[in-house]
Design a protein around this motif. Structure first.
Motif, mmCIF file in Angstrom:
data_model
loop_
_atom_site.group_PDB
_atom_site.id
_atom_site.type_symbol
_atom_site.label_atom_id
_atom_site.label_comp_id
_atom_site.label_asym_id
_atom_site.label_seq_id
_atom_site.Cartn_x
_atom_site.Cartn_y
_atom_site.Cartn_z
ATOM 1 N N PHE A 184 18.697 -41.761 -5.124
ATOM 2 C CA PHE A 184 17.885 -42.842 -5.633
ATOM 3 C C PHE A 184 16.783 -42.284 -6.522
ATOM 4 C CE2 PHE A 184 19.369 -44.721 -1.574
ATOM 5 C CZ PHE A 184 20.079 -45.786 -2.119
ATOM 6 N N PRO A 185 16.523 -42.880 -7.669
ATOM 7 C CA PRO A 185 15.440 -42.409 -8.533
ATOM 8 C C PRO A 185 14.080 -42.788 -7.955
ATOM 9 C CG PRO A 185 16.378 -44.419 -9.433
ATOM 10 C CD PRO A 185 17.235 -44.045 -8.244
ATOM 11 N N GLN A 186 13.049 -42.145 -8.414
ATOM 12 C CA GLN A 186 11.679 -42.476 -8.063
ATOM 13 C C GLN A 186 11.478 -42.498 -6.544
ATOM 14 O OE1 GLN A 186 10.743 -46.128 -10.059
ATOM 15 N NE2 GLN A 186 11.194 -45.311 -12.077
ATOM 16 N N GLY A 187 11.834 -41.404 -5.906
ATOM 17 C CA GLY A 187 11.644 -41.327 -4.460
ATOM 18 C C GLY A 187 12.654 -42.176 -3.731
ATOM 19 N N LYS A 188 12.170 -43.097 -2.903
ATOM 20 C CA LYS A 188 13.065 -43.904 -2.082
ATOM 21 C C LYS A 188 13.318 -45.290 -2.662
ATOM 22 C CE LYS A 188 12.106 -41.637 2.350
ATOM 23 N NZ LYS A 188 11.717 -41.839 3.757
ATOM 24 N N TRP A 189 12.880 -45.544 -3.874
ATOM 25 C CA TRP A 189 13.185 -46.835 -4.480
ATOM 26 C C TRP A 189 14.665 -46.901 -4.821
ATOM 27 C CZ3 TRP A 189 8.838 -47.756 -8.661
ATOM 28 C CH2 TRP A 189 7.595 -47.858 -8.008
ATOM 29 N N PRO A 190 15.358 -47.942 -4.373
ATOM 30 C CA PRO A 190 16.770 -48.076 -4.731
ATOM 31 C C PRO A 190 16.953 -48.338 -6.223
ATOM 32 C CG PRO A 190 16.117 -49.774 -3.154
ATOM 33 C CD PRO A 190 14.884 -49.031 -3.528
ATOM 34 N N TYR A 191 18.130 -48.004 -6.730
ATOM 35 C CA TYR A 191 18.454 -48.296 -8.132
ATOM 36 C C TYR A 191 18.402 -49.809 -8.367
ATOM 37 C CZ TYR A 191 20.844 -48.095 -12.630
ATOM 38 O OH TYR A 191 21.160 -48.202 -13.967
ATOM 39 N N ALA A 192 18.897 -50.555 -7.400
ATOM 40 C CA ALA A 192 18.838 -52.017 -7.422
ATOM 41 C C ALA A 192 18.806 -52.489 -5.977
ATOM 42 C CB ALA A 192 20.036 -52.611 -8.158
ATOM 43 N N VAL A 193 18.389 -53.713 -5.773
ATOM 44 C CA VAL A 193 18.297 -54.228 -4.399
ATOM 45 C C VAL A 193 18.601 -55.721 -4.409
ATOM 46 C CG1 VAL A 193 15.835 -54.791 -4.473
ATOM 47 C CG2 VAL A 193 16.885 -54.196 -2.293
ATOM 48 N N VAL A 194 19.289 -56.161 -3.373
ATOM 49 C CA VAL A 194 19.466 -57.590 -3.128
ATOM 50 C C VAL A 194 18.501 -57.961 -2.010
ATOM 51 C CG1 VAL A 194 21.036 -59.391 -2.320
ATOM 52 C CG2 VAL A 194 21.865 -57.605 -3.875
ATOM 53 N N GLN A 195 17.666 -58.963 -2.264
ATOM 54 C CA GLN A 195 16.694 -59.375 -1.265
ATOM 55 C C GLN A 195 17.103 -60.692 -0.618
ATOM 56 O OE1 GLN A 195 12.756 -59.189 -3.359
ATOM 57 N NE2 GLN A 195 12.360 -57.603 -1.828
ATOM 58 N N LEU A 196 16.851 -60.791 0.684
ATOM 59 C CA LEU A 196 17.068 -62.030 1.419
ATOM 60 C C LEU A 196 15.728 -62.479 1.988
ATOM 61 C CD1 LEU A 196 19.736 -60.030 2.098
ATOM 62 C CD2 LEU A 196 20.524 -62.218 3.003
#
Length: 455
Positions: free
Chosen positions: A269-281
């Protein structure tokens, strides 16, 4: 006045409400626009309770299915819709399907023959101000009456385009993959302690595959009478956003910034632990049993939705309380504008019933009409109304419409076990039977407390 109450709309909800009032001795004026030379874009006849889409009332299994349980409860209350459904029933396995012409004719015959009901073919253009009424005009409420409702509720409280995001049962989400967090850990006094969103992370490869799936998935088409209805800001179909560029979703509803994945022990994952993309509920009801997929309103066909959305990490075994959609509809933001007895706040002589309250489906619409009729009958008789327990299908549906759902994210809903007070202590495989057993017992106690109802 020659009637005790007016019902506006002769669909499923209006017909059921009229029946429940009339059999309790009240005089009903049932106003129906069809038959005056006017027709809605969806109807084909002027028959009362015409079924405009499917001929199915869905599952009749009252042991493991929420809508089947609703059938059972409505039968206990002498529902006209269920009574006519039995007469018109056609083979459909464990489902209840009907001959739509026979069904409509049975409903209309019962109402025409009842001495307390007068059916008047007339268009009603404004909410009544001098007598009690139940508005059951459905998702295609005529323009003049819709404008009158806007005047009573405010423009922002009546939706004309139904943008529906999929809703997932909380206990089907894999929390070994997902986690709870608000972006940048921003919270408010109303926030959950850990955060307000369940986050499903994606790698670049997963995101690109998902994006392609959105582009390739089979879509439904607008009906002819929906084509000129514009998209509103905030209800753009996700596949339309995706078509504007491969990165569009990553800068919209699927951005991963400000979210630290506690499960990430890799360097992918780039930028530490930030996911490349995320689906939020986001939590969809006060019980915390239902969570909606943020920004995922869609025109994908149902099968394509299930197949694609289960590729999202953490949703591999997702169970959907409802799938996404986008179509023309008219419904109230009921948790905001209606009280617990379906009355319009500030104009309590007006009740609403059926799909305009934000329920979805033939049976649910009929059930809300049934309850509205019972509520109005109790009020006209000067009696106290006691709502069915929230543990029943009727009570769970009513609670969702009138307060359990979050007003900010309110959208039409079929009855499902996610609306019921949860039974976390019961093993998952036995939970459906436990819900129905509890509901039947509690319904029996509630019925025993009601005064005898004349046949």
């Amino acid at each position: 006045m020659t009637h005790d109450i007016q019902i506006i709309g002769g669909g499923l909800a209006g017909s059921e409400a009229a029946w429940q009032l009339a059999r309790r001795g009240f005089r009903v004026r049932l106003s129906e626009m069809r038959g005056t030379g006017e027709m809605t874009p969806a109807h084909q006849t002027d028959g009362l309770a015409e079924l405009v889409c499917s001929n199915s009332f869905r599952s009749d299994d009252d042991e493991k299915n929420a809508v089947g349980l609703l059938h059972h409860e409505m039968r206990r209350l002498d529902s006209l819709v269920m009574r006519a459904g039995e007469v018109a029933r056609v083979p459909a396995g464990s489902a209840m399907a009907v001959d739509r012409d026979v069904f409509s004719a049975e409903v209309q015959k019962a109402l025409e023959e009842h001495p307390n009901i007068t059916i008047v073919r007339e268009r009603v253009d404004a909410l009544p101000t001098d007598h009690p009424a139940i508005v059951a005009t459905g998702p295609l409420t005529a323009a003049a009456l819709a404008q009158s409702i806007v005047g009573a509720t405010g423009q922002e409280r009546l939706a004309f385009f139904d943008a529906i995001a999929p809703i997932v049962h909380r206990d089907s989400i894999n929390m070994d993959v997902c986690w709870v967090q608000s972006r940048w850990d921003k919270t408010t006094s109303a926030s959950n302690p850990e955060g307000d969103y369940i986050n499903c992370p994606m790698t670049k490869e997963q995101y690109l595959a998902f994006h392609q799936g959105l582009m390739d998935g089979e879509k439904t088409e607008f009906k002819e009478w929906e084509e000129d209805t514009p998209y509103f800001d905030g209800c753009m179909p996700i596949e339309v956003m995706a078509s504007r560029g491969v990165e569009t979703l990553r800068y919209g509803p699927m951005k991963g910034v400000g979210l630290d994945n506690p499960h990430d022990t890799s360097e992918e994952f780039p930028q530490g632990k930030w996911p490349y993309a995320v689906v939020q509920l986001r939590q969809d009801n006060k019980l915390g049993t239902l969570w909606n997929m943020v920004g995922f309103q869609t025109k994908l066909k149902y099968g394509a939705q299930v197949e694609l959305f289960r590729t999202i990490p953490g949703l591999e075994n997702a169970e959907f309380a409802r799938l996404g959609g986008l179509h023309r509809n008219t419904f109230l933001n009921s948790p905001m504008v209606l009280d617990r007895q379906l009355r319009l706040k500030g104009m309590e002589r007006i009740r609403f019933a059926g799909q305009i309250t934000g329920c979805e489906g033939y049976v649910e619409s009929s059930a809300v009409g049934l309850m509205a009729g019972m509520m109005a009958a109790a009020e006209l008789a000067g009696e106290k109304w006691t709502a069915p327990p929230r543990t029943t299908a009727l009570g769970a549906l009513l609670s969702h419409i009138t307060g359990d759902a979050e007003a900010a994210t309110f959208q039409p809903m079929n009855v499902n076990f996610g609306l019921f007070p949860p039974l976390h202590e019961v093993k998952k495989k036995q939970r459906k039977e436990a819900y129905t057993s509890r509901a039947k017992a509690d319904l029996g106690e509630w019925l025993a407390e009601l005064e005898a109802v004349p046949a």
